[in-house]
Design an enzyme around this catalytic site. Structure first.
Site, PDB file in Angstrom:
ATOM      1  N   PRO A   3       0.714  -1.040  -0.390  1.00  0.00           N
ATOM      2  CA  PRO A   3      -0.028  -0.174   0.044  1.00  0.00           C
ATOM      3  C   PRO A   3       0.775   1.045  -0.295  1.00  0.00           C
ATOM      4  O   PRO A   3       1.742   1.128   0.493  1.00  0.00           O
ATOM      5  CB  PRO A   3      -0.909  -0.330   1.209  1.00  0.00           C
ATOM      6  CG  PRO A   3      -0.729  -1.673   1.517  1.00  0.00           C
ATOM      7  CD  PRO A   3       0.754  -2.177   0.561  1.00  0.00           C
ATOM      8  N   GLU A   4       0.464   1.780  -0.539  1.00  0.00           N
ATOM      9  CA  GLU A   4       1.528   3.161  -0.510  1.00  0.00           C
ATOM     10  C   GLU A   4       0.184   4.931   0.140  1.00  0.00           C
ATOM     11  O   GLU A   4      -0.989   4.576   0.164  1.00  0.00           O
ATOM     12  CB  GLU A   4       1.930   4.124  -2.249  1.00  0.00           C
ATOM     13  CG  GLU A   4       2.487   2.402  -2.830  1.00  0.00           C
ATOM     14  CD  GLU A   4       3.163   2.452  -4.079  1.00  0.00           C
ATOM     15  OE1 GLU A   4       3.657   3.916  -4.696  1.00  0.00           O
ATOM     16  OE2 GLU A   4       3.334   2.090  -4.878  1.00  0.00           O
TER      17      GLU A   4
END
Ligand SMILES: [Zn+2]
Length: 280
Positions: A2-3
């Site tokens: 996840p960013e």
């Protein structure tokens, strides 16, 4: 992994549901998920606290708490495969559940994490964890001229610099590839050699790709590891231009996209739109 857009999506969807909820039970099933304090202390201290807000700093989820006159902050990092899912307390058990948090409305927050790299911290000094992070790319204070000044002082490769959370938060391997392609900058260019026109384009590309990905609720790749808090996938994967698209045609010019390795991470470039640096 996840960013910024994925973490922001989770934060936005949890904010309304978690605000003003009180923690009624804490079940730590994988102790190493709890970075600090020790897991028993974590569970005792979190129990009974009321959630006042849910926000984000970089890729950290920041949950503000109040209870007994103290103001703790509960920090959660999803790392590779962490998922925060809001469900009923009688939902069926799930094999990768690492921490279960019961709430006073009959629901629970389930932290699932197949690879077990995700971490939680409960602290009254969140700056000890968050203090060394770089600026937020979507903040008003992060301007193109500030970005240009930051880059001018660095000689490292632009891609490695952009995923360094102490330089700038939020970007990981997906969005850095997309932003560099959008801006037409080769990932191996040295930061201080990028022209001011290209810096301006990169600044716009970073903000644009992050904003669009947030609107699409993030990127769920074929491994399906990222999920929104309601369990649904994000929709940005279909808009990826270069990431994981080696062998496909560049959407802009039709050249075949190539995969190279930088810092042992797959890096995707269009050799026409992103000419390799001459200086090396
Ligand atoms: Zn191209």
């Amino acid at each position: 992994m996840p960013e910024l857009p994925e973490v922001e999506t989770v934060v936005q969807s949890l904010r309304t549901s978690l605000r003003n909820r009180t923690v009624t039970g804490v079940d730590v099933r994988w102790e190493r998920t709890i970075q600090a304090p020790d897991p028993k202390h974590f569970a005792r201290r979190l129990q009974g606290q009321t959630i006042t807000d849910v926000s984000r700093r970089g890729k950290w989820i920041v949950i503000s708490l109040s209870g007994d006159g103290a103001f703790d902050t509960w920090l959660i990092h999803l790392r590779m495969t962490g998922q925060l899912i809001l469900e009923r307390q009688d939902a069926p058990d799930e094999p990768y559940a690492r921490v279960l948090i019961d709430l006073d409305d009959g629901r629970r927050l389930r932290f699932s994490d197949m690879r077990k790299f995700g971490r939680m911290v409960l602290t009254d000094e969140p700056s000890e964890v968050l203090g060394e992070l770089g600026p937020e790319p979507l903040d008003d204070t992060f301007t193109a001229s500030r970005f240009a000044e930051m880059l001018a002082q660095r000689r490292g490769r632009i891609k490695s610099l952009l995923i360094n959370q102490r330089f700038l938060v939020g970007l990981g391997n997906i969005y850095v590839n997309e932003a560099l392609w959008q801006a037409g900058i080769h990932p191996e260019r040295k930061a201080n050699t990028v022209s001011s026109t290209d810096v301006q384009r990169l600044y716009q590309a970073i903000r644009s790709v992050l904003r669009t990905a947030i609107e699409e609720n993030g990127t769920t790749l074929e491994n399906g590891q990222y999920r929104q808090a309601n369990g649904r996938a994000g929709n940005f994967a279909q808009e990826l231009a270069v990431y994981d698209h080696d062998g496909d045609r560049c959407p802009r010019c039709g050249t075949t996209i190539e995969r190279i390795e930088i810092g042992q991470r797959g890096t995707f470039v269009c050799p026409t739109c992103q000419p390799p640096p001459k200086e090396t």
